[in-house]
Design an enzyme around this catalytic site. Structure first.
Site, mmCIF file in Angstrom:
data_model
loop_
_atom_site.group_PDB
_atom_site.id
_atom_site.type_symbol
_atom_site.label_atom_id
_atom_site.label_comp_id
_atom_site.label_asym_id
_atom_site.label_seq_id
_atom_site.Cartn_x
_atom_site.Cartn_y
_atom_site.Cartn_z
ATOM 1 C CB SER A 232 -69.432 8.844 8.060
ATOM 2 O OG SER A 232 -70.573 8.381 7.357
ATOM 3 C CG ASP A 233 -73.809 10.397 12.957
ATOM 4 O OD1 ASP A 233 -74.728 9.667 12.530
ATOM 5 O OD2 ASP A 233 -73.880 11.020 14.028
ATOM 6 C CD1 TRP A 234 -77.546 6.652 7.822
ATOM 7 C CD2 TRP A 234 -75.808 6.243 9.156
ATOM 8 N NE1 TRP A 234 -77.347 5.282 7.854
ATOM 9 C CE2 TRP A 234 -76.287 5.008 8.661
ATOM 10 C CE3 TRP A 234 -74.704 6.227 10.003
ATOM 11 C CZ2 TRP A 234 -75.719 3.782 8.992
ATOM 12 C CZ3 TRP A 234 -74.128 5.007 10.340
ATOM 13 C CH2 TRP A 234 -74.620 3.814 9.845
ATOM 14 N N GLY A 236 -72.371 12.532 7.469
ATOM 15 C CA GLY A 236 -71.317 13.307 8.110
ATOM 16 C C GLY A 236 -70.099 13.589 7.250
#
Length: 745
Positions: A232-234, A236
């Site tokens: 995941s994006d941080w 997200g």
């Protein structure tokens, strides 16, 4: 280890051990299972080099001296080289540096499409064109992974703005998705064999990308067969069950409550209550173990990296040189002759501004960064007086990115005892009237200095106060009143060389016609200043090409022509496939500077174009969909290019396909031309080189929503060989005698 051995290792893990591997146990690290020989998995930003060391659980820099690292040209600069070798070599440096600092995955490259000039993270991405992006991203990924470090291609998918990036619902047509926004991602899976993919912050068809079954399960895993790690994006992830039941493997975040992440204790509870099957977690574990195995993290045979290597600096200098774009040189002012200049005046904040420690998560604690002013002085070696005047006051304080902007203390400080303000940028409290006085004083000093200088170079543009994560630019103009400053300086010195640094196109309407010489450079890494000087003084001939169109005004851009950028709750891609030059060329809108444009100190003559029809090499039946791996060339194209000057230089030949019929059966429209090939060669003075291209059925295709595949209609096409999308040098008409259908996966 074999797959069977990996499965046996996974079977030995307890539920708690599995869960520890799929979420952050630190800001950039997952949990380890040391008793079973499974290490933690370590991540690092970003596309311009490994990020400085942070406390394991807080967004505070550790502050040591061992995390200074090489600062690479940004991804837009790499794309501007139009040189696949530069992309590979830059990726190789990035992988070496990451491995040398003990990282397992470097969060790069960024390959989202430049949809608007205002996107704050355009500098982290490559181009407005999916073909160019794919062709540069694939070698970059290969270069990174050569050092037993995983690339992490980002942000998947349709993450093309920073405004409302954590929740805007990206609504693109199926055609736009598969023609514009997915091809580069697909190429990094099929051809680059990336081991990592980052899911984006935004939503897609109402669902967050980090738990989108359509994107992750359906396309990435199902159609493309991706077996690496999806991270995941941080911050997200937004839902435990949705994230657990889709193909996301690792949840990372920005907070220190690691046990409370969605894929931590809440997941354990969901499994115990029967809301999530443990078999879903087993799939994630196998993806993680597979990636670790590919990186030799489990067998002790991993390659050793290295950072701050002298050889890397030479590589980055070559990339920086090839990325510099000569936009205009009407009176052949460039290159300057260092032997004839006794006094050089340099004006502009960007002349002596370092950019490494800015931009958000792309920040770099650079071992060093040569600014243009430094590079010029280094190159001239003391035989010329170099005078510097800021010209304008950069009054923006810090950047807007929310995690850690406290270290961004660079910037030009006011000069003159009567304006005695020497404060770090984030501590300045300067009233508007003082700023107005500073601007007036700076401009007058610069105008006065122009009078007796042998040559004047203006170096302005954008900074990471504007090209920055978590915000888009507010308008298309240069900040800090630069348009006025340039205009006034050109009145005094019409021969002033205007150079801009930045991460996106900017308006030049107020002064472009007054300037004879314009140079553009993206954020160009630690050797950027020396590359700039070597180009200005002709040690190398500029060979960069614009990877993104520069429209005259913002409303000329596709997304802005219908006023849909930026979207808020809903991000409507109503311009469809008409992004960048596809819009400008199809609507016959004259750009400020065209996609692919870039001049040289040499002159090139294109001639002897040949097109060979080798269609017989592919035998398909009507209605048969060709698998991508089965595609073979149907046309071979070549031409000769002669360097008619006395200067050795590189030239990029671009191949565009232009269908004679732009209206599709369903009433939709095709762009008038699309990039389908490019090649760059060094040609000696007076010599010539042969350029060759292979075209497959896909080269002539569009995406057909009714058949869910790419279709190349039979009919006539122009094959164009060009120096830019608006500078067509050679044309050859061909005919496709049959329709081809190509799988989208």
């Amino acid at each position: 280890m074999t797959r069977k051995e990996l499965q046996e290792l996974a079977a030995k893990l307890t539920l708690a051990e599995k869960i520890s591997m799929i979420h952050g146990a630190a800001l950039f690290k997952t949990g380890a299972v040391k008793e079973k020989g499974i290490p933690a998995f370590c991540f690092s930003d970003g596309p311009m080099g490994t990020r400085p060391a942070y406390e394991w659980n807080k967004w505070f820099l550790v502050g040591g001296n061992d995390d200074y690292t090489s600062y690479l040209p940004c991804n837009s600069a790499i794309a501007a080289t139009f040189n696949r070798d530069c992309a590979y070599n830059s990726g190789r440096v990035l992988g070496l540096e990451a491995r040398g600092q003990g990282k397992d995955m470097i969060l790069a490259p960024g390959i989202n499409i430049h949809r608007s000039p205002l996107c704050g993270r355009n500098f982290e991405y490559m181009s407005e064109d999916p073909y160019l992006t794919a062709e540069m991203a694939v070698p970059c990924v290969k270069g990174v992974q050569e050092s037993d470090v995983s690339a992490c291609v980002k942000h998947f998918a349709l993450n093309n703005q920073e405004t409302q990036r954590h929740g805007g619902d990206s609504l693109a047509s199926e055609r736009a998705l598969w023609e514009i926004y997915l091809p580069a991602f697909r190429a990094t899976v099929y051809e680059g064999h990336t081991l990592g993919m980052m899911a984006a912050y935004n939503r897609f068809h109402g669902e967050y990308a980090c738990h989108s079954q359509e994107l992750l399960d359906g396309i990435l895993r199902g159609e493309w067969g991706f077996e690496g790690i999806v991270v995941s994006d941080w911050g997200g992830v937004h839902d435990t069950e949705k994230a657990a039941n889709c193909s996301l493997d690792v949840e990372m975040g920005c907070t220190d409550d690691f046990d409370d992440y969605y894929l931590a204790n809440p997941l354990k509870k969901a499994i115990e209550e029967g809301r999530v099957s443990e078999s879903e977690i087993d799939k994630k574990i196998m993806h993680i173990l597979h990636t670790m195995n590919e990186l030799h993290m489990l067998d002790g045979e991993r390659k050793r990296g290295g950072y701050n290597l002298a050889s890397s600096r030479e590589t980055l200098l070559r990339t920086a040189e090839e990325s510099i774009i000569l936009l205009k040189n009407d009176k052949k002012t460039l290159p300057l002759n260092p032997d004839k200049i006794k006094k050089l005046l340099v004006i502009g904040d960007n002349a002596d501004r370092a950019h490494a420690l800015g931009g958000g998560s792309a920040e770099i604690k650079a071992l060093y960064e040569l600014t243009p002013l430094t590079g010029l002085k280094m190159y001239l070696g003391g035989n010329c007086e170099v005078v510097y005047e800021p010209g304008y006051y950069n009054y923006v304080v810090g950047n807007a990115w929310g995690k850690d902007n406290a270290q961004n203390v660079l910037g030009n400080l006011p000069i003159g005892e009567e304006l005695n303000v020497y404060l770090p940028r984030q501590n300045r409290k300067i009233p508007k009237e003082k700023i107005d006085t500073l601007n007036e004083t700076y401009l007058e000093r610069a105008k006065e200095a122009c009078k007796d200088a042998d040559a004047v170079i203006y170096i302005g543009g954008l900074t990471h106060d504007y090209d920055v994560e978590d915000q888009d630019r507010k308008d298309y103009h240069l900040p800090c009143n630069q348009d006025y400053v340039i205009h006034e300086l050109l009145k005094v010195r019409p021969d002033m060389i205007v150079t801009l640094i930045g991460g996106s196109p900017v308006s030049m309407a107020e002064w472009k016609d007054m300037a004879d010489t314009i140079v553009y450079s993206y954020y160009n890494g630690m050797e950027g200043g020396l590359a700039f000087a070597r180009t200005i003084f002709g040690k190398v001939s500029p060979s960069g090409k614009l990877p993104t169109s520069f429209p005259k005004q913002l409303s000329d851009c596709g997304a802005h022509s219908i006023d849909v950028f930026p979207g808020i709750d809903t991000v409507a891609y109503k311009e469809d496939v008409f992004v960048g030059y596809r819009h400008l060329d199809s609507r016959d809108i004259e750009p400020e500077f065209a996609f692919g444009h870039g001049l040289s100190y040499a002159e090139f003559e294109y001639h002897d174009m040949e097109v060979l029809d080798v269609t017989s090499d592919m035998d398909t039946k009507d209605g048969q969909i060709i698998e991508r791996k089965q595609l073979v060339p149907i046309f071979e194209v070549s031409c000769l290019v002669k360097n008619t000057s006395g200067t050795d230089a590189k030239e990029t030949v671009q191949l565009y396909i232009a269908p004679s019929e732009n209206t599709l059966p369903n009433g939709q429209e095709r762009p008038v031309k699309e990039l389908r090939g490019f090649d760059k060669k060094l040609i000696g003075a007076g010599e010539e080189a042969t350029y060759r291209f292979s075209l497959t059925p896909e080269s002539f295709s569009y995406y057909d929503e009714s058949r869910h595949c790419y279709v190349s209609p039979k009919g006539s096409y122009d094959i164009l060989l060009a120096s830019s999308s608006r500078d067509i040098r050679l044309l050859h008409k061909i005919t496709l005698n049959k329709e081809y259908m190509i799988s989208r996966s």
